[in-house]
Design a protein around this motif. Structure first.
Motif, PDB file in Angstrom:
ATOM      1  N   ARG A  49     -22.533  -3.120 -28.544  1.00 10.04           N
ATOM      2  CA  ARG A  49     -23.309  -3.992 -27.659  1.00 10.04           C
ATOM      3  C   ARG A  49     -22.718  -3.975 -26.251  1.00 10.04           C
ATOM      4  NH1 ARG A  49     -25.622  -9.120 -30.656  1.00 10.04           N
ATOM      5  NH2 ARG A  49     -25.814  -9.706 -28.479  1.00 10.04           N
ATOM      6  N   ALA A  50     -23.571  -4.029 -25.258  1.00  2.00           N
ATOM      7  CA  ALA A  50     -23.125  -4.008 -23.860  1.00  2.00           C
ATOM      8  C   ALA A  50     -22.284  -5.231 -23.508  1.00  2.00           C
ATOM      9  CB  ALA A  50     -24.327  -3.904 -22.926  1.00  2.00           C
ATOM     10  N   ASP A  51     -22.442  -6.324 -24.254  1.00  2.00           N
ATOM     11  CA  ASP A  51     -21.669  -7.532 -23.990  1.00  2.00           C
ATOM     12  C   ASP A  51     -20.515  -7.731 -24.978  1.00  2.00           C
ATOM     13  OD1 ASP A  51     -23.143  -8.195 -26.252  1.00  2.00           O
ATOM     14  OD2 ASP A  51     -23.887 -10.093 -25.456  1.00  2.00           O
ATOM     15  N   ALA A  52     -20.200  -6.725 -25.758  1.00  2.00           N
ATOM     16  CA  ALA A  52     -19.125  -6.828 -26.747  1.00  2.00           C
ATOM     17  C   ALA A  52     -17.759  -6.899 -26.063  1.00  2.00           C
ATOM     18  CB  ALA A  52     -19.154  -5.620 -27.689  1.00  2.00           C
ATOM     19  N   PRO A  53     -16.788  -7.538 -26.693  1.00  2.00           N
ATOM     20  CA  PRO A  53     -15.436  -7.568 -26.132  1.00  2.00           C
ATOM     21  C   PRO A  53     -14.845  -6.166 -25.939  1.00  2.00           C
ATOM     22  CG  PRO A  53     -15.634  -9.190 -27.883  1.00  2.00           C
ATOM     23  CD  PRO A  53     -16.894  -8.370 -27.902  1.00  2.00           C
ATOM     24  N   VAL A  54     -15.327  -5.187 -26.704  1.00  2.00           N
ATOM     25  CA  VAL A  54     -14.802  -3.817 -26.607  1.00  2.00           C
ATOM     26  C   VAL A  54     -15.756  -2.879 -25.860  1.00  2.00           C
ATOM     27  CG1 VAL A  54     -13.386  -4.067 -28.686  1.00  2.00           C
ATOM     28  CG2 VAL A  54     -15.707  -3.158 -28.869  1.00  2.00           C
ATOM     29  N   ALA A  55     -16.759  -3.426 -25.195  1.00  2.00           N
ATOM     30  CA  ALA A  55     -17.755  -2.587 -24.515  1.00  2.00           C
ATOM     31  C   ALA A  55     -17.114  -1.659 -23.484  1.00  2.00           C
ATOM     32  CB  ALA A  55     -18.834  -3.452 -23.866  1.00  2.00           C
ATOM     33  N   ASP A  56     -16.119  -2.144 -22.756  1.00  2.00           N
ATOM     34  CA  ASP A  56     -15.467  -1.282 -21.761  1.00  2.00           C
ATOM     35  C   ASP A  56     -14.761  -0.103 -22.424  1.00  2.00           C
ATOM     36  OD1 ASP A  56     -16.390  -2.710 -19.591  1.00  2.00           O
ATOM     37  OD2 ASP A  56     -14.557  -3.915 -19.395  1.00  2.00           O
ATOM     38  N   GLU A  57     -14.184  -0.325 -23.601  1.00  2.00           N
ATOM     39  CA  GLU A  57     -13.549   0.774 -24.331  1.00  2.00           C
ATOM     40  C   GLU A  57     -14.587   1.786 -24.798  1.00  2.00           C
ATOM     41  OE1 GLU A  57     -12.699  -2.443 -24.623  1.00  2.00           O
ATOM     42  OE2 GLU A  57     -10.619  -2.676 -25.251  1.00  2.00           O
ATOM     43  N   VAL A  58     -15.751   1.318 -25.232  1.00  2.00           N
ATOM     44  CA  VAL A  58     -16.835   2.230 -25.630  1.00  2.00           C
ATOM     45  C   VAL A  58     -17.292   3.037 -24.422  1.00  2.00           C
ATOM     46  CG1 VAL A  58     -19.211   2.358 -26.477  1.00  2.00           C
ATOM     47  CG2 VAL A  58     -17.586   0.800 -27.572  1.00  2.00           C
ATOM     48  N   ARG A  59     -17.491   2.373 -23.276  1.00  2.00           N
ATOM     49  CA  ARG A  59     -17.893   3.081 -22.050  1.00  2.00           C
ATOM     50  C   ARG A  59     -16.834   4.111 -21.648  1.00  2.00           C
ATOM     51  NH1 ARG A  59     -19.016  -2.329 -20.728  1.00  2.00           N
ATOM     52  NH2 ARG A  59     -21.256  -2.740 -20.834  1.00  2.00           N
ATOM     53  N   GLY A  60     -15.566   3.727 -21.749  1.00  2.00           N
ATOM     54  CA  GLY A  60     -14.487   4.642 -21.394  1.00  2.00           C
ATOM     55  C   GLY A  60     -14.448   5.864 -22.290  1.00  2.00           C
ATOM     56  N   LEU A  61     -14.694   5.663 -23.567  1.00  2.00           N
ATOM     57  CA  LEU A  61     -14.732   6.785 -24.508  1.00  2.00           C
ATOM     58  C   LEU A  61     -15.870   7.727 -24.156  1.00  2.00           C
ATOM     59  CD1 LEU A  61     -13.529   7.992 -27.115  1.00  2.00           C
ATOM     60  CD2 LEU A  61     -15.184   6.603 -28.381  1.00  2.00           C
ATOM     61  N   LEU A  62     -17.057   7.172 -23.927  1.00  2.00           N
ATOM     62  CA  LEU A  62     -18.211   8.011 -23.573  1.00  2.00           C
ATOM     63  C   LEU A  62     -17.995   8.754 -22.254  1.00  2.00           C
ATOM     64  CD1 LEU A  62     -21.038   5.562 -24.632  1.00  2.00           C
ATOM     65  CD2 LEU A  62     -20.670   7.860 -25.562  1.00  2.00           C
ATOM     66  N   ALA A  63     -17.285   8.138 -21.327  1.00  2.00           N
ATOM     67  CA  ALA A  63     -17.045   8.762 -20.019  1.00  2.00           C
ATOM     68  C   ALA A  63     -16.120   9.967 -20.101  1.00  2.00           C
ATOM     69  CB  ALA A  63     -16.450   7.731 -19.057  1.00  2.00           C
ATOM     70  N   ARG A  64     -15.403  10.121 -21.214  1.00  2.00           N
ATOM     71  CA  ARG A  64     -14.482  11.247 -21.365  1.00  2.00           C
ATOM     72  C   ARG A  64     -15.184  12.520 -21.802  1.00  2.00           C
ATOM     73  NH1 ARG A  64      -9.025   9.102 -24.085  1.00  2.00           N
ATOM     74  NH2 ARG A  64      -8.455  11.238 -23.579  1.00  2.00           N
ATOM     75  N   GLY A  65     -16.485  12.449 -22.051  1.00  2.00           N
ATOM     76  CA  GLY A  65     -17.248  13.618 -22.478  1.00  2.00           C
ATOM     77  C   GLY A  65     -17.486  14.586 -21.334  1.00  2.00           C
ATOM     78  N   PRO A  66     -18.048  15.753 -21.622  1.00  2.00           N
ATOM     79  CA  PRO A  66     -18.203  16.801 -20.618  1.00  2.00           C
ATOM     80  C   PRO A  66     -19.111  16.439 -19.457  1.00  2.00           C
ATOM     81  CG  PRO A  66     -19.289  17.418 -22.666  1.00  2.00           C
ATOM     82  CD  PRO A  66     -18.526  16.160 -22.920  1.00  2.00           C
ATOM     83  N   GLU A  67     -20.046  15.488 -19.651  1.00  2.00           N
ATOM     84  CA  GLU A  67     -20.934  15.131 -18.547  1.00  2.00           C
ATOM     85  C   GLU A  67     -20.171  14.473 -17.407  1.00  2.00           C
ATOM     86  OE1 GLU A  67     -22.975  15.780 -22.151  1.00  2.00           O
ATOM     87  OE2 GLU A  67     -21.589  14.145 -21.776  1.00  2.00           O
TER      88      GLU A  67
END
Length: 124
Positions: A49-67
């Protein structure tokens, strides 16, 4: 090497540990990791969820991809949420972190990934 990580944990601390495990896997320079998928199902879908306590960690993980990464050999990174788990918990897919992929079922996604040669890790 391709890896799928499976998280059903509902607590933010357990979800944070799962995401830290994913980050540690990506940081391990002894591995030739071409793809990493994290599949959340059960109460774990709340991590996406975008409002989850771990949302920033999820975003950070996705940002490490090739895009987002200039390195041409960056692994493909996907975060998936089970549609069945979302529906049974009243979570609308529009409430998820951008780029989290909703899959038909968590178990189906795990089965597909393993049939495609992904190694399975249950976290945390």
């Amino acid at each position: 090497m391709r890896t799928v990580m499976h998280c059903t944990a509902g607590s933010a601390s357990a979800q944070r540990r799962a995401l830290a495990n994913a980050a540690n896997l990506l940081a391990d320079e002894t591995l030739d990791l071409e793809a990493l998928a994290v599949v959340f199902n059960g109460d774990g879908v709340h991590a996406a969820r975008a409002d989850a306590p771990v949302a920033d960690e999820v975003r950070g993980l996705l940002a490490r991809g090739p895009e987002e990464d200039a390195a041409p050999d960056a692994p493909l990174i996907e975060v998936c949420a089970c549609s069945n788990s979302l529906a049974s918990r009243g979570v609308d897919p529009d409430e998820l972190v951008h780029d989290v992929r909703v899959v038909s079922s968590g178990m189906g996604e795990l089965s597909r990934r393993q049939a495609d040669g992904y190694g399975y890790i249950r976290v945390p």
